[in-house]
Write an enzyme that holds these catalytic residues in place. Structure first.
Site, PDB file in Angstrom:
ATOM      1  N   ASP A  87      23.495  25.763 -15.847  1.00 16.08           N
ATOM      2  CA  ASP A  87      23.109  25.360 -14.494  1.00 16.08           C
ATOM      3  C   ASP A  87      22.546  26.573 -13.775  1.00 16.08           C
ATOM      4  OD1 ASP A  87      23.390  23.406 -12.097  1.00 16.08           O
ATOM      5  OD2 ASP A  87      24.357  25.229 -11.396  1.00 16.08           O
ATOM      6  N   GLU A 111      21.392  28.126  -9.864  1.00 12.80           N
ATOM      7  CA  GLU A 111      21.316  28.022  -8.412  1.00 12.80           C
ATOM      8  C   GLU A 111      20.073  28.773  -7.987  1.00 12.80           C
ATOM      9  OE1 GLU A 111      23.164  26.124  -6.643  1.00 12.80           O
ATOM     10  OE2 GLU A 111      24.650  25.658  -8.201  1.00 12.80           O
ATOM     11  N   HIS A 123      29.052  23.695  -6.209  1.00 17.10           N
ATOM     12  CA  HIS A 123      27.654  24.140  -6.122  1.00 17.10           C
ATOM     13  C   HIS A 123      27.510  25.600  -6.532  1.00 17.10           C
ATOM     14  CE1 HIS A 123      26.185  20.436  -4.268  1.00 17.10           C
ATOM     15  NE2 HIS A 123      27.284  20.446  -3.558  1.00 17.10           N
ATOM     16  N   ASP A 178      29.968  24.181 -11.796  1.00 13.75           N
ATOM     17  CA  ASP A 178      29.235  22.924 -11.951  1.00 13.75           C
ATOM     18  C   ASP A 178      29.094  22.508 -13.411  1.00 13.75           C
ATOM     19  OD1 ASP A 178      29.028  22.839  -9.244  1.00 13.75           O
ATOM     20  OD2 ASP A 178      26.852  22.926  -9.143  1.00 13.75           O
TER      21      ASP A 178
END
Length: 270
Positions: free
Chosen positions: A9, A11, A156, A161
């Protein structure tokens, strides 16, 4: 390595003006054994963008990363070797990674003039979960799916996540197995609303009685003797409303042809 699954993941910042690009602010990944679906190793790092003005001084509401958070973090080129090592030649998995994370990874490696890592296959949970759970889990954001399965609030942050993503996949697989094992009893019960005794969840808001902590789904079957057999299952009661997102939403074991990257640069559905 080709049999190992890596959930990952990113960000990123959210571009606010024309010409501003996506910068990777955090990368998190977890290598999983496909037989037992247990974590083998993990890696997570904050990343300092080439343009610090792309990151707000105050923590962003979506992921809590501020300019100060990444000020002393390594640049992408300083962690590129590790990211390449953990991703290349493995099965990639994640939530809406096909349209967002894969594109951002390719862009980041291109930016530093290096070949991007390549997956041997791709599992994007958005496709399967949308097909199988769209009517009951709301808008298919990770936060909604986590709420549906009672897994707590989404952080988040990248590594949190991906771990939540794996738990969602496990819960989804369990439900699908049970429904396929009991066709006519559990199968399609969520998609149908032919009886006042069956409560389904849709993408719209559902008004629940405050005294009831979860939605009760009751199925009545008529037996030849005229008696009624009652079966009640439980699902979560709340759907998150109005969450901002810059990103994403996997297809677990998607049977479609694997396409590692898309040509668009869509945002993430969280």
């Amino acid at each position: 390595m080709s049999n190992e699954i890596v959930f990952f993941d990113l960000e990123t910042n959210v571009p606010r003006k024309p010409g501003q690009k996506f910068w990777v602010l955090e990368f998190g990944a977890m290598v999983v054994c496909p037989q037992k679906l247990v974590e083998i190793e993990s890696y997570c790092t904050l990343i300092r963008p080439g343009d610090l003005t792309a990151v707000g001084v105050n923590p962003a509401r979506c992921h809590g990363i501020s300019r100060g958070s990444v000020l002393e973090a390594p640049l992408f080129e300083e962690v590129a070797d590790k990211i390449f090592e953990i991703l290349n030649g493995r099965i990639w998995a994640g939530h809406n990674i096909r349209r967002f994370d894969c594109v951002r990874i390719r862009e980041a490696f291109k930016e530093i003039g290096r070949p991007a890592p390549e997956p041997v296959a791709l599992i994007d949970s958005l496709g399967v979960l949308s097909d199988k759970f769209g009517k009951r889990a709301g808008d298919m954001k990770m936060a909604s799916l986590a709420n549906y399965f009672g897994l707590g609030e989404q952080k988040h942050r990248s590594l949190d996540d991906v771990r939540m993503n794996l738990e969602v996949v496990k819960h989804c697989a369990t439900v699908l197995f049970l429904e396929s094992s009991l066709p006519g009893i559990l199968e399609h019960q969520w998609q149908q609303n032919t009886s006042p005794n069956i409560t389904t969840r849709s993408r719209s808001n559902v008004v629940m009685e405050p005294s009831v902590p979860s939605t009760s789904i009751t199925i009545k079957r008529r037996w030849p003797q005229g008696t009624t057999n009652m079966m009640t299952t439980r699902s979560r009661s709340k759907l998150p409303n109005g969450e901002e997102t810059s990103r994403k939403s996997p297809s677990v074991l998607n049977r479609h042809r694997v396409v590692p990257y898309s040509t668009g640069s869509l945002g993430k559905v969280q």
